[in-house]
Enzyme design. Structure first.
Site, PDB file in Angstrom:
ATOM      1  N   GLU A 175      -7.211   2.403   1.392  1.00 48.10           N
ATOM      2  CA  GLU A 175      -6.640   1.790   0.847  1.00 48.10           C
ATOM      3  C   GLU A 175      -7.840   0.730  -0.147  1.00 48.10           C
ATOM      4  O   GLU A 175      -8.803  -0.201   0.516  1.00 48.10           O
ATOM      5  CB  GLU A 175      -5.390   1.875   0.644  1.00 48.10           C
ATOM      6  CG  GLU A 175      -4.906   1.488  -0.659  1.00 48.10           C
ATOM      7  CD  GLU A 175      -5.392   2.458  -1.866  1.00 48.10           C
ATOM      8  OE1 GLU A 175      -5.065   3.857  -1.837  1.00 48.10           O
ATOM      9  OE2 GLU A 175      -6.044   2.080  -3.244  1.00 48.10           O
ATOM     10  N   PHE A 176      -8.064   0.528  -0.918  1.00 46.69           N
ATOM     11  CA  PHE A 176      -8.888  -0.316  -1.795  1.00 46.69           C
ATOM     12  C   PHE A 176      -8.370  -1.380  -3.537  1.00 46.69           C
ATOM     13  O   PHE A 176      -8.875  -1.684  -3.946  1.00 46.69           O
ATOM     14  CB  PHE A 176     -10.376  -0.055  -2.309  1.00 46.69           C
ATOM     15  CG  PHE A 176     -11.103   0.760  -1.266  1.00 46.69           C
ATOM     16  CD1 PHE A 176     -11.661  -0.121  -0.336  1.00 46.69           C
ATOM     17  CD2 PHE A 176     -11.159   2.630  -1.486  1.00 46.69           C
ATOM     18  CE1 PHE A 176     -12.459   0.279   0.416  1.00 46.69           C
ATOM     19  CE2 PHE A 176     -11.534   2.837  -0.029  1.00 46.69           C
ATOM     20  CZ  PHE A 176     -12.441   2.303   0.434  1.00 46.69           C
ATOM     21  N   LYS A 193      -7.304 -12.404   7.538  1.00 45.35           N
ATOM     22  CA  LYS A 193      -7.519 -11.011   8.075  1.00 45.35           C
ATOM     23  C   LYS A 193      -8.055 -10.408   8.267  1.00 45.35           C
ATOM     24  O   LYS A 193      -8.272 -10.540  10.001  1.00 45.35           O
ATOM     25  CB  LYS A 193      -6.008 -10.549   7.782  1.00 45.35           C
ATOM     26  CG  LYS A 193      -5.626  -9.611   8.427  1.00 45.35           C
ATOM     27  CD  LYS A 193      -4.550  -8.240   8.159  1.00 45.35           C
ATOM     28  CE  LYS A 193      -5.067  -7.259   7.438  1.00 45.35           C
ATOM     29  NZ  LYS A 193      -4.528  -6.388   7.293  1.00 45.35           N
ATOM     30  N   LEU A 200     -17.276 -12.790  -8.788  1.00 49.31           N
ATOM     31  CA  LEU A 200     -17.580 -14.607  -8.625  1.00 49.31           C
ATOM     32  C   LEU A 200     -17.033 -15.863  -9.442  1.00 49.31           C
ATOM     33  O   LEU A 200     -17.644 -16.471  -9.804  1.00 49.31           O
ATOM     34  CB  LEU A 200     -19.445 -14.058  -9.384  1.00 49.31           C
ATOM     35  CG  LEU A 200     -20.167 -13.262  -8.876  1.00 49.31           C
ATOM     36  CD1 LEU A 200     -21.517 -13.340  -9.835  1.00 49.31           C
ATOM     37  CD2 LEU A 200     -20.580 -14.038  -7.970  1.00 49.31           C
ATOM     38  N   VAL A 211       1.078  -0.985  -0.039  1.00 50.18           N
ATOM     39  CA  VAL A 211      -0.035  -0.054   0.344  1.00 50.18           C
ATOM     40  C   VAL A 211       1.256   1.199   0.084  1.00 50.18           C
ATOM     41  O   VAL A 211       0.310   2.196  -0.714  1.00 50.18           O
ATOM     42  CB  VAL A 211      -1.301   0.228   1.343  1.00 50.18           C
ATOM     43  CG1 VAL A 211      -1.594   1.324   1.395  1.00 50.18           C
ATOM     44  CG2 VAL A 211      -1.926  -1.019   1.249  1.00 50.18           C
ATOM     45  N   LYS A 242      -2.852 -14.970  -6.344  1.00 51.29           N
ATOM     46  CA  LYS A 242      -3.855 -14.331  -7.339  1.00 51.29           C
ATOM     47  C   LYS A 242      -2.893 -14.434  -8.135  1.00 51.29           C
ATOM     48  O   LYS A 242      -1.239 -14.378  -8.367  1.00 51.29           O
ATOM     49  CB  LYS A 242      -4.270 -13.561  -7.037  1.00 51.29           C
ATOM     50  CG  LYS A 242      -4.005 -12.390  -6.502  1.00 51.29           C
ATOM     51  CD  LYS A 242      -4.657 -10.771  -5.790  1.00 51.29           C
ATOM     52  CE  LYS A 242      -4.849 -10.612  -7.545  1.00 51.29           C
ATOM     53  NZ  LYS A 242      -4.973  -9.537  -7.193  1.00 51.29           N
ATOM     54  N   ASP A 256      10.517   3.861   5.642  1.00 53.63           N
ATOM     55  CA  ASP A 256      10.484   2.824   6.869  1.00 53.63           C
ATOM     56  C   ASP A 256      11.056   2.955   7.599  1.00 53.63           C
ATOM     57  O   ASP A 256      12.436   3.023   7.761  1.00 53.63           O
ATOM     58  CB  ASP A 256      10.765   1.449   5.214  1.00 53.63           C
ATOM     59  CG  ASP A 256       9.847   0.353   6.138  1.00 53.63           C
ATOM     60  OD1 ASP A 256       8.963  -0.030   4.709  1.00 53.63           O
ATOM     61  OD2 ASP A 256      10.301   0.069   6.619  1.00 53.63           O
ATOM     62  N   CYS A 282      -4.685 -10.208   2.712  1.00 53.95           N
ATOM     63  CA  CYS A 282      -6.416  -9.259   3.593  1.00 53.95           C
ATOM     64  C   CYS A 282      -7.249  -9.480   3.553  1.00 53.95           C
ATOM     65  O   CYS A 282      -7.933  -9.367   4.861  1.00 53.95           O
ATOM     66  CB  CYS A 282      -6.130  -8.084   2.303  1.00 53.95           C
ATOM     67  SG  CYS A 282      -5.004  -6.906   1.625  1.00 53.95           S
TER      68      CYS A 282
END
Ligand code: UGA
Length: 430
Positions: free
Chosen positions: A151-152, A263, A250, A11, A320, A30, A260
């Protein structure tokens, strides 16, 4: 605008880079010195399509830089974004220690008014805690506004999702930070919704849980399809044409994974529990997801029977497509279960092989070319929905396999075509 992003994970790094791309001056901070050094010398710690080029371009243009000093970031920016991990704890609740630490660091470095934005996925009411913490630890007693801005982005499509967002959510306590936040996002030309902080935090957990629910729903429907001879792809297509439902998410699978959904589901269930609400619906989503993996493993053992002494080829290790991320990857879980049953594995993933090595037994053969995986295997399994697997040389695979058996956990091929080609082909819900 002058912006600092604390945390250079998926992110933080992608957000910071995209902010620089639209013209803001961005410092990505960081506390991992090795990571910062790598980024400063042009390296990228994650694989994300389009990211490397964009980082290079913006570093060269002087809009993007990296540092391991929170104080430097805070001193040189108007808005500080928090994008640090919120990992799960054994009981499903969220470990908030990184956020709390960063809030204290920011507070200690503040000498003038700042806007502090939380981008990490957090339990509802975290904003209040962050605001309290900053107030408590800010020695210079300057004011600040805490904003929730979830955030998406999806991994593997992060740059695309960030540059063309469906919506921007800005959760605030007062109107004071709204104008500046709108300016940050103005170049992205996306609808902006301004809410209170708790609602913004809930939008994130509720959205991710809903998407996971959608996947479990179609996976449950796939079980009914298998029992009745219906085809889940056709069912999903027919359902998806209803705009109220929509076709996306779907796609039946051997279950969802990643850092994500699993969790966030556990966290949302836990948050509800603390608020004395039993979110049974989401518990069922988890159960269906776990069953889906069990059913897939059973499909393999029902056909191949004893796995001990057999060689299984596995295509896909990442959770993925388009990513090298193997965290909570269903593909890795499947490999581990096959190994536990005594199978020897030949595996391939376009990007995730390096990261998978730490998670699998050492007797795995990592195959560079996907078309060589089938060699000498008793069966071939598709575990991740990489697009390139659709271009697998099926004739060659059939010849290389000692038995032409394929288990497709992502429905990449047409069952009729596969039968015509001479495969025993088992997929999901068809
Ligand atoms: C997810 C959300 O989609 C993002 O909107 C959100 O920002 C992100 O979590 C986050 O909270 O940071 P991500 O985990 O990167 O993104 O990946 P997804 O594309 O959502 O896929 C999650 C899992 O569901 C994968 O294992 C994927 O294979 C699986 N999936 C997805 C299915 O099994 N079927 C589908 O139809 C879609």
């Amino acid at each position: 605008m002058k912006l600092t992003i604390i945390g250079t994970g998926y992110v933080g790094l992608v957000t910071g880079t995209c902010f620089a791309e639209v013209g803001h001056r961005v410092i990505c901070v960081d506390n991992d010195a090795a990571k910062v050094k790598m980024l400063q010398s042009g390296g990228i710690p994650i694989y994300e399509p389009g990211l490397e080029e964009m980082v290079k371009k913006n570093v060269a243009a002087g809009r993007l830089s990296f540092s391991n000093s929170t104080a430097e970031g805070v001193a040189n920016s108007d808005i500080v974004f928090i994008a640090v991990p919120t990992p799960p704890q054994p009981d499903g609740s969220v470990d908030m220690s990184f956020i709390e630490r960063v809030a204290r660091d920011i507070a200690g470095a503040m000498t003038e008014y700042k806007i502090i934005v939380d981008k990490s996925t957090v339990p509802v009411q975290t904003g209040e805690k962050v605001a309290e913490t900053i107030k408590r630890y800010c020695k210079s007693r300057v004011e600040c506004d805490v904003v929730s801005n979830p955030e998406f982005l999806r991994e593997g499509f992060a740059v695309e999702d960030l540059m063309k967002p469906d919506r921007i959510v800005i959760g605030v306590r007062t109107q004071r930070p709204v104008q500046a936040m709108k300016e940050v996002y103005e170049p992205f030309k996306a609808p902006i919704i301004v809410t209170d902080i708790n609602s913004a935090e809930l939008i994130k957990h509720a959205s991710n849980s809903f998407l996971a629910l959608k996947i479990s729903y179609i996976n449950a429907v796939s079980v009914i399809c298998e029992a009745t001879g219906a085809n889940v792809q056709e069912v999903a297509a027919g359902m998806g044409m209803d705009e109220r439902i929509g076709r996306r998410f779907l796609n039946p699978s051997l279950g969802f994974g990643g850092s994500c959904f699993p969790k966030d589901l556990s966290a949302f269930i836990k948050i509800a529990e603390e608020l004395r609400y039993d979110f049974g619906l989401l518990k069922e989503v988890q159960k269906i997801n776990a069953n889906q993996m069990d059913r897939f493993v059973k499909k393999i053992t029902d056909t191949v029977w004893v796995l001990k002494g057999k060689t299984i080829g596995v295509l896909g290790l990442a959770f993925k497509q388009n990513t090298d991320d193997v965290r909570t990857s269903p593909a890795i879980e499947l490999c581990q279960r096959l190994q536990k049953e005594g199978a020897t594995l030949r595996v391939h993933d376009p990007k995730a092989m390096e990261k998978a090595k730490a998670l699998l037994n050492s007797d795995v053969t990592y195959v560079e070319n996907m078309n060589d995986v089938a060699e000498g295997c008793d069966a071939l399994v598709i575990a991740t929905e990489w697009d390139e697997f659709k271009k697998l040389d099926l004739d060659r695979a059939r010849k290389l396999l000692s038995h032409p058996i394929m288990f497709d956990g992502r429905n990449l091929f047409d069952p009729k075509e596969m039968e015509k080609l001479g495969f025993i082909y088992k997929s999901i819900g068809r």
